[in-house]
Motif scaffolding. Structure first.
Motif: not given
Length: 78
Positions: A39-47, A32-34
């Motif tokens: 949804a706010t524009g961050y790249d989940a893969k990079v995170m 859910d956090v990812y």
């Protein structure tokens, strides 16, 4: 009264089952956090990469980065 081997086994299995449920819940929370980040524009893969790197010891991280650079150079990747 001494607990029997069967009782001990049952208790261990039940404990594992509870922990598995907690683990699933935590895994869902992380997902859910990812999704929120995405949804706010961050790249989940990079995170995910950053989270993995932050878990590493600095020396291990530097060594991995050095090996990746060596492989990239060998393959002609900028």
């Amino acid at each position: 009264m001494a607990e029997t081997a069967d009782d001990r086994l049952r208790l261990l299995i039940e404990r594992i089952e509870r922990l598995e449920e907690e683990k699933k819940g935590i895994s869902d929370d992380i997902k859910d956090v990812y999704n929120e980040a995405k949804a706010t524009g961050y790249d989940a893969k990079v995170m995910r990469i950053i989270v993995r790197l932050r878990k590493m010891k600095p020396d291990d991280r530097r060594e991995q980065e050095c090996v990746v650079e060596t492989y990239k150079n060998a393959l002609g990747i900028d």
